[in-house]
Design an enzyme around this catalytic site. Structure first.
Site, PDB file in Angstrom:
ATOM      1  N   CYS A   8       0.801  -1.235   0.000  1.00 22.85           N
ATOM      2  CA  CYS A   8       0.000   0.000   0.000  1.00 22.85           C
ATOM      3  C   CYS A   8       0.829   1.277   0.000  1.00 22.85           C
ATOM      4  O   CYS A   8       0.269   2.375  -0.056  1.00 22.85           O
ATOM      5  CB  CYS A   8      -0.950  -0.013   1.186  1.00 22.85           C
ATOM      6  SG  CYS A   8      -1.939  -1.527   1.265  1.00 22.85           S
TER       7      CYS A   8
ATOM      8  N   HIS B 149      -3.107   7.247   6.422  1.00 26.09           N
ATOM      9  CA  HIS B 149      -3.235   5.949   5.757  1.00 26.09           C
ATOM     10  C   HIS B 149      -4.604   5.361   6.106  1.00 26.09           C
ATOM     11  O   HIS B 149      -5.303   4.859   5.224  1.00 26.09           O
ATOM     12  CB  HIS B 149      -2.105   5.021   6.177  1.00 26.09           C
ATOM     13  CG  HIS B 149      -2.080   3.739   5.419  1.00 26.09           C
ATOM     14  ND1 HIS B 149      -2.068   3.678   4.047  1.00 26.09           N
ATOM     15  CD2 HIS B 149      -2.091   2.447   5.848  1.00 26.09           C
ATOM     16  CE1 HIS B 149      -2.070   2.419   3.650  1.00 26.09           C
ATOM     17  NE2 HIS B 149      -2.079   1.650   4.725  1.00 26.09           N
TER      18      HIS B 149
ATOM     19  N   HIS C 220     -10.097   1.466   0.072  1.00 32.60           N
ATOM     20  CA  HIS C 220      -8.633   1.364   0.109  1.00 32.60           C
ATOM     21  C   HIS C 220      -8.171   0.889  -1.263  1.00 32.60           C
ATOM     22  O   HIS C 220      -8.369  -0.271  -1.630  1.00 32.60           O
ATOM     23  CB  HIS C 220      -8.204   0.391   1.199  1.00 32.60           C
ATOM     24  CG  HIS C 220      -6.725   0.359   1.441  1.00 32.60           C
ATOM     25  ND1 HIS C 220      -5.810   1.032   0.653  1.00 32.60           N
ATOM     26  CD2 HIS C 220      -5.986  -0.262   2.410  1.00 32.60           C
ATOM     27  CE1 HIS C 220      -4.590   0.816   1.108  1.00 32.60           C
ATOM     28  NE2 HIS C 220      -4.675   0.034   2.171  1.00 32.60           N
TER      29      HIS C 220
END
Length: 401
Positions: free
Chosen positions: A166, A296, A330
């Site tokens: 990520c 995040h 996400h």
């Protein structure tokens, strides 16, 4: 580091295609997650699917690259006049002086999943070879998206794909900055592309990380991730003379690898702290100069807790922050690029986007988490992207006044 200008940038997510569509939804505090209906997947979770990807036709000369990931890349590149901006820079400095650095996590793995359903049957009825029209190198291979975009745009400088989970499409900003500083190139296309696939959804489900409701980053009682797909691109160039008011600059990049655990962050977010402090040092600014942090913020209990502690350790509780993953989902390997563009739009519009879906912030996370949009000028924004294995990256973006 020497500041670089984001000469042009674009993004496409489940919120819509291009900057305007995405900003309209963020300004209205609206998301676009939906109950999972992707492919044959049967899971009680929510996803963010980009509209129109299935209808994209890859240009004939690049037909070997046809897969969902590259279709989304092409669709996103066609927004906001991005292709034209790249062509202008190519005309100025030459195609071999423009680099390409993209992030992805699973690339075109969906194409392999589909190919496995079409395996050939031998004389005994046993499944064997993959179908002859399956092209691994141009689709599933991690480098596929970089090879496709380089050919699509006609750039001929150094090209690579970063696949560090990520943090992938945040780290590419650092790759580009180092190449430009070294004099290898004069400009770079950076960003990331990641698309929905069975591997990702069933994989995160096996880790018990998928939420049965729309993700609630930093929320009390949060239950996990909502997987999304997305693409974002930015054109980085050296600042020519006096930067024009309103120009968005890449001011600092901070990276760390804490290697605490393969899938869990250090409980105090030590690697995240290192990345944020390094980004601030790279930009030559102190924490109080940051007006907004795009977290995040995956909405998993452990990740949000670790990041929250790290943010508090570096910034205290007085810096406004939020996670936009409640709106977009996400987007995994594309998250760093998507959220860097969101930071740029926030600075341009003078508005800090709230984290939607979250009803009450976890009291254990002592940060200024936004539940409502806040109209406020932002001179500097920080974007956090943290991946499996402790691969962390923070970006500092600034706006010229």
């Amino acid at each position: 580091m020497q500041a670089l200008e984001l000469k042009h940038y674009t993004l496409s997510t489940c919120l819509g295609l291009g900057r305007d569509a995405n900003w309209q939804k963020l300004a209205a505090q609206q998301g676009a997650l939906k109950p999972c209906d992707f492919e044959t997947i049967d899971l009680p979770t929510w996803i963010g699917e980009v509209p129109g990807v299935d209808a994209v036709v890859i240009r004939a000369a690049l037909a070997d690259f046809d897969c969902r990931n590259n279709r989304l890349a092409q669709l996103a590149l066609q927004q906001d006049g991005f292709i034209e901006s790249v062509q202008q820079v190519i005309a100025q400095v030459g195609a071999d002086r423009v680099g390409l650095f993209l992030g992805t996590s699973t690339s075109g793995i969906l194409q392999t999943e589909l190919a496995y359903r079409r395996r050939e049957t031998d004389a005994d009825g046993k499944l064997g070879a993959l179908p002859p029209d399956f092209r691994y190198a141009e689709t599933h291979n991690t480098y596929s998206v970089a090879a496709f975009v380089a050919a699509f745009l006609g750039v001929r400088g150094p090209a690579l794909t970063v696949s560090s989970a990520c943090s992938s499409s945040a780290k590419v900003f650092g790759n580009a900055a180092r190449m430009i500083e070294a004099g290898v190139i004069d400009a770079a296309v950076v960003g990331g592309v990641d698309t929905l696939c069975l591997t990702t959804l069933y994989g995160f489900n096996s880790l018990q990380l998928l939420s049965p409701e729309p993700a609630q980053p930093y929320g009390e009682g949060r239950q996990g991730i909502s997987i999304g797909e997305g693409a974002a691109f930015a054109l980085l160039t050296k600042v020519q003379g006096e930067a024009q008011p309103g120009s968005i600059l890449l001011c600092g990049v901070g990276e760390s690898s804490d290697a605490h655990h393969m899938s869990s962050p250090h409980p105090e977010g030590l690697g995240a702290q290192m990345a944020m402090k390094s980004a601030l040092a790279s930009a030559g600014i102190t924490p109080d100069r940051i007006g907004y942090i795009n977290l995040h913020g995956t909405a998993t209990p452990s990740n949000d807790a670790a990041e929250g502690r790290a943010v508090h350790a570096v910034f205290g509780r007085h810096t406004a922050c939020s996670s936009t993953k409640g709106a977009t989902g996400h987007t995994l390997g594309a998250a760093g690029g998507v959220e860097a563009v969101i930071c740029a739009m926030a600075m341009t519009n003078g508005m800090l986007p709230a984290g939607i879906n979250t009803q009450a912030v976890d009291a254990a996370l002592d940060v200024d988490y936004l539940l409502q949009n806040r109209a406020e000028p932002i001179d500097y924004a920080l974007n956090n992207s943290f991946g499996f294995g402790g691969s962390n990256c923070s970006l500092v973006l600034g706006v010229v006044r």
